[in-house]
Design a protein around this motif. Structure first.
Motif, PDB file in Angstrom:
ATOM      1  N   SER A  82       0.442  -0.662  -0.153  1.00 40.71           N
ATOM      2  CA  SER A  82      -0.002  -0.109   0.182  1.00 40.71           C
ATOM      3  C   SER A  82       1.374   1.034   0.235  1.00 40.71           C
ATOM      4  O   SER A  82       0.687   1.966   1.327  1.00 40.71           O
ATOM      5  N   PRO A  83       1.540   1.560  -0.818  1.00 42.14           N
ATOM      6  CA  PRO A  83       2.432   2.930  -1.820  1.00 42.14           C
ATOM      7  C   PRO A  83       1.558   4.347  -1.163  1.00 42.14           C
ATOM      8  O   PRO A  83       2.277   4.962  -1.987  1.00 42.14           O
ATOM      9  N   GLY A  84       0.382   3.828  -1.894  1.00 40.97           N
ATOM     10  CA  GLY A  84      -0.028   5.840  -1.864  1.00 40.97           C
ATOM     11  C   GLY A  84      -0.208   5.744  -3.127  1.00 40.97           C
ATOM     12  O   GLY A  84       0.042   5.184  -4.295  1.00 40.97           O
ATOM     13  N   SER A  85       0.661   6.805  -3.779  1.00 40.16           N
ATOM     14  CA  SER A  85       0.931   7.302  -5.438  1.00 40.16           C
ATOM     15  C   SER A  85       2.302   7.340  -4.983  1.00 40.16           C
ATOM     16  O   SER A  85       2.595   7.740  -6.779  1.00 40.16           O
ATOM     17  N   PHE A  86       3.231   6.592  -4.767  1.00 38.26           N
ATOM     18  CA  PHE A  86       4.625   6.365  -5.111  1.00 38.26           C
ATOM     19  C   PHE A  86       4.958   5.234  -5.876  1.00 38.26           C
ATOM     20  O   PHE A  86       4.512   3.973  -5.920  1.00 38.26           O
ATOM     21  N   LYS A  87       5.646   4.822  -7.208  1.00 37.36           N
ATOM     22  CA  LYS A  87       6.065   4.190  -7.706  1.00 37.36           C
ATOM     23  C   LYS A  87       7.657   4.004  -7.858  1.00 37.36           C
ATOM     24  O   LYS A  87       8.150   4.582  -7.659  1.00 37.36           O
ATOM     25  N   VAL A  88       7.789   3.134  -8.300  1.00 37.35           N
ATOM     26  CA  VAL A  88       9.440   2.784  -8.126  1.00 37.35           C
ATOM     27  C   VAL A  88       9.832   3.507  -9.217  1.00 37.35           C
ATOM     28  O   VAL A  88       9.254   3.527 -10.400  1.00 37.35           O
ATOM     29  N   GLY A  89      11.151   4.184  -9.286  1.00 38.52           N
ATOM     30  CA  GLY A  89      11.486   5.105 -10.029  1.00 38.52           C
ATOM     31  C   GLY A  89      11.582   6.656  -9.850  1.00 38.52           C
ATOM     32  O   GLY A  89      12.029   7.399 -10.271  1.00 38.52           O
ATOM     33  N   ALA A 139      17.598   2.756   2.338  1.00 45.09           N
ATOM     34  CA  ALA A 139      17.363   3.536   3.281  1.00 45.09           C
ATOM     35  C   ALA A 139      15.241   2.534   3.237  1.00 45.09           C
ATOM     36  O   ALA A 139      14.812   2.890   2.131  1.00 45.09           O
ATOM     37  N   ARG A 140      14.785   2.471   4.586  1.00 45.12           N
ATOM     38  CA  ARG A 140      13.024   2.037   4.603  1.00 45.12           C
ATOM     39  C   ARG A 140      12.600   2.858   5.012  1.00 45.12           C
ATOM     40  O   ARG A 140      12.896   3.432   5.748  1.00 45.12           O
ATOM     41  N   VAL A 141      11.269   3.517   3.716  1.00 48.17           N
ATOM     42  CA  VAL A 141      11.073   4.695   4.926  1.00 48.17           C
ATOM     43  C   VAL A 141       9.325   4.528   4.412  1.00 48.17           C
ATOM     44  O   VAL A 141       9.282   3.815   4.373  1.00 48.17           O
ATOM     45  N   ASP A 142       9.436   5.618   5.211  1.00 48.54           N
ATOM     46  CA  ASP A 142       7.077   5.449   5.502  1.00 48.54           C
ATOM     47  C   ASP A 142       6.378   6.214   4.613  1.00 48.54           C
ATOM     48  O   ASP A 142       7.148   7.400   4.429  1.00 48.54           O
ATOM     49  N   ALA A 143       5.824   5.391   2.792  1.00 46.71           N
ATOM     50  CA  ALA A 143       5.585   6.749   2.183  1.00 46.71           C
ATOM     51  C   ALA A 143       4.574   7.459   2.563  1.00 46.71           C
ATOM     52  O   ALA A 143       5.136   8.721   2.201  1.00 46.71           O
ATOM     53  N   ARG A 144       3.987   7.515   3.780  1.00 44.47           N
ATOM     54  CA  ARG A 144       3.288   8.470   4.000  1.00 44.47           C
ATOM     55  C   ARG A 144       4.011   9.509   4.896  1.00 44.47           C
ATOM     56  O   ARG A 144       3.246  11.039   4.947  1.00 44.47           O
ATOM     57  N   TRP A 145       5.117   9.425   5.103  1.00 41.39           N
ATOM     58  CA  TRP A 145       6.042  10.384   5.694  1.00 41.39           C
ATOM     59  C   TRP A 145       6.961  11.386   4.200  1.00 41.39           C
ATOM     60  O   TRP A 145       7.921  11.950   4.835  1.00 41.39           O
ATOM     61  N   THR A 146       6.413  10.605   2.771  1.00 42.94           N
ATOM     62  CA  THR A 146       7.699  10.893   2.030  1.00 42.94           C
ATOM     63  C   THR A 146       7.538  11.963   1.206  1.00 42.94           C
ATOM     64  O   THR A 146       6.226  12.024   1.167  1.00 42.94           O
ATOM     65  N   THR A 147       8.104  12.753  -0.187  1.00 44.26           N
ATOM     66  CA  THR A 147       7.605  14.157  -0.182  1.00 44.26           C
ATOM     67  C   THR A 147       7.822  13.259  -1.490  1.00 44.26           C
ATOM     68  O   THR A 147       9.091  13.206  -1.889  1.00 44.26           O
ATOM     69  N   HIS A 148       7.191  14.192  -2.892  1.00 42.69           N
ATOM     70  CA  HIS A 148       7.593  14.103  -4.250  1.00 42.69           C
ATOM     71  C   HIS A 148       8.174  15.040  -4.374  1.00 42.69           C
ATOM     72  O   HIS A 148       7.870  15.465  -3.341  1.00 42.69           O
ATOM     73  N   LEU A 149       9.202  14.735  -5.228  1.00 40.49           N
ATOM     74  CA  LEU A 149      10.134  15.680  -5.896  1.00 40.49           C
ATOM     75  C   LEU A 149       9.794  16.289  -7.187  1.00 40.49           C
ATOM     76  O   LEU A 149       9.279  15.369  -7.951  1.00 40.49           O
ATOM     77  N   PRO A 150       9.496  17.693  -6.848  1.00 34.78           N
ATOM     78  CA  PRO A 150       9.058  18.606  -8.560  1.00 34.78           C
ATOM     79  C   PRO A 150      10.759  18.174  -9.321  1.00 34.78           C
ATOM     80  O   PRO A 150      11.356  18.356  -8.859  1.00 34.78           O
ATOM     81  N   ASP A 151      10.159  18.302 -10.447  1.00 29.91           N
ATOM     82  CA  ASP A 151      11.331  18.085 -11.407  1.00 29.91           C
ATOM     83  C   ASP A 151      12.535  19.009 -11.159  1.00 29.91           C
ATOM     84  O   ASP A 151      13.831  18.838 -11.679  1.00 29.91           O
ATOM     85  N   SER A 152      12.075  20.185 -11.205  1.00 31.95           N
ATOM     86  CA  SER A 152      13.160  21.525 -10.990  1.00 31.95           C
ATOM     87  C   SER A 152      13.724  21.834  -9.343  1.00 31.95           C
ATOM     88  O   SER A 152      14.178  22.527  -8.547  1.00 31.95           O
ATOM     89  N   VAL A 153      13.546  20.436  -8.760  1.00 31.04           N
ATOM     90  CA  VAL A 153      13.964  19.925  -6.985  1.00 31.04           C
ATOM     91  C   VAL A 153      14.868  19.139  -6.938  1.00 31.04           C
ATOM     92  O   VAL A 153      14.924  18.161  -7.743  1.00 31.04           O
ATOM     93  N   SER A 154      16.357  19.186  -6.747  1.00 33.83           N
ATOM     94  CA  SER A 154      17.517  18.369  -7.246  1.00 33.83           C
ATOM     95  C   SER A 154      17.555  17.822  -6.479  1.00 33.83           C
ATOM     96  O   SER A 154      17.625  17.856  -4.783  1.00 33.83           O
ATOM     97  N   LEU A 155      17.796  16.437  -6.419  1.00 34.76           N
ATOM     98  CA  LEU A 155      18.489  15.486  -5.267  1.00 34.76           C
ATOM     99  C   LEU A 155      19.390  16.334  -4.115  1.00 34.76           C
ATOM    100  O   LEU A 155      19.212  15.840  -2.935  1.00 34.76           O
TER     101      LEU A 155
END
Length: 384
Positions: A82-89, A139-155
């Motif tokens: 149940s990863p919510g809206s997150f996908k591999v990649g 690292a193992r993380v909680d999807a509910r506390w993870t944030t999608h990055l817009p393309d213009s925000v670098s790693l």
């Protein structure tokens, strides 16, 4: 995107005993995921002031060994059921919170902006700092506390945002909301030239506020100036002189006397006198937001009783606030000042600069350069 083949083991920088140096250990890759969990291949991990508190045992019952760093960014390589809206990649920003209780008021019926105040306990039930962090290859993380990055925000720039960015973003938002600040309002920042402060100046300026940056180190004052503060003041001049300078620049000293000052002030310094100093530079009935975490917050009663200064505490941003932060950055831009180190084996060099007092901004370790190279096509015109 198909999930990549994962190794069985990885390198990780770990706390093995309180008050002792980190060790670089070989540990298993955490491939067993719960329903709401993601496995992230770490690209960048950032060192936070709280890391020094963890290694000294300030939070008490941490389970050791514990992988350090609670500020990370990277790419999702596996997901739970149940990863919510997150996908591999996907590129993501990840922080410290992991498996909140799910049944207390903060987790359920409380407002979303208070999700971080879970009272039922996170995994391990001894606090948010019991989870292995990002000074590791995975690292193992909680999807509910993870944030999608817009393309213009670098790693590279996202990693420091995972705790420091979330913290100062919410601090600025608290000041705006509590003090009902408008465009053109004055906000002061005590401790303006550090990892949080230089971001806070930019967040405040982008929101239309006028900023007074106050610090007590030459390097920090330089960072304050470069980050765009309207007024830069050296706290070494003393409280009385600094208060007078704030009132002069704000322009309300003539009519209000001692009652003048900034409409709101953020406390980012954990110096013993910082909170009292912040109250002094704030106008009567003004707002002080305490972000720093000294052992004790010491404020003279006169500030509360005679001047009606209102003091609020703040924690990191909620999940929704975190997404709002990176979306705001994608629109307005942000310059995160970092000193980067290539590889986990550079941890001692990083700590030397951090504890030497000469660091400007945030210290980060590039764990996987390949991810930074890969993203260049997406963030070649990055706003961060």
């Amino acid at each position: 995107m198909a999930a990549p083949t994962l190794p069985n083991s990885m390198k990780a920088i770990q706390v093995v005993a309180f008050g002792k140096p980190y060790q670089i250990n070989t540990v298993p890759v955490p491939t067993k995921l719960g329903p709401h969990e993601l496995l992230v291949k770490v690209a960048v991990a950032s060192y936070c002031h709280t890391d020094s508190m963890v290694i000294e045992g300030v939070f008490g019952g941490n389970k050791l060994p514990l992988t350090a760093s609670h500020e990370g960014s990277g790419t999702v390589v596996a997901v739970g059921s149940s990863p919510g809206s997150f996908k591999v990649g996907e590129r993501v920003m990840c922080g410290i919170f992991f498996n909140a209780c799910g049944h207390c008021v903060a987790c359920t019926t409380g407002p979303e902006c208070q999700r971080q105040y879970c009272t039922g306990g996170y995994e391990g039930n001894t606090g948010a700092f019991d989870t292995d962090g990002f000074f590791a290859e995975y690292a193992r993380v909680d999807a509910r506390w993870t944030t999608h990055l817009p393309d213009s925000v670098s790693l590279l720039a996202a990693a420091p945002l995972a705790c420091a960015g979330r913290t100062i973003w919410r601090g600025v938002q608290q000041a705006i909301q509590r003090a009902e600040l408008k465009k053109g309002s004055w906000i002061a920042i005590v401790g303006s030239g550090g990892g949080l402060g230089h971001m806070g100046i930019q967040f405040a300026r982008s929101a239309g506020l006028r900023v007074i940056g106050i610090d007590a180190r030459d390097e920090a004052l330089e960072v304050t100036q470069k980050s765009g503060a309207d007024v830069v003041l050296d706290a070494r001049a003393g409280q009385e002189a600094t208060v007078a300078a704030v009132q002069k620049n704000v322009g309300n000293n003539a009519s209000q006397g001692r009652g003048g000052g900034a409409e709101a002030t953020l406390v980012l310094s954990d110096a013993a006198e910082a909170s009292a100093f912040a109250c002094a530079v704030t106008k009567n009935h003004g707002t002080v937001v305490q972000v720093a975490q000294p052992e004790k917050v010491i404020i003279p009663f006169q500030e509360f009783i005679l001047r009606d200064i209102r003091l609020y505490g703040t924690l990191v941003a909620s999940p929704q606030e975190s997404q709002e932060m990176v979306d705001f950055i994608a629109q307005h831009g942000l310059r995160v000042q970092t000193k980067t180190y290539a590889g986990l084996d550079k941890i001692e060099e990083l700590l030397h600069h951090v504890h030497g007092g000469q660091l400007k901004g945030k210290a980060t370790i590039i764990v996987d350069q390949a991810q930074l190279d890969l993203e260049q096509g997406k963030v070649g015109k990055s706003k961060i």
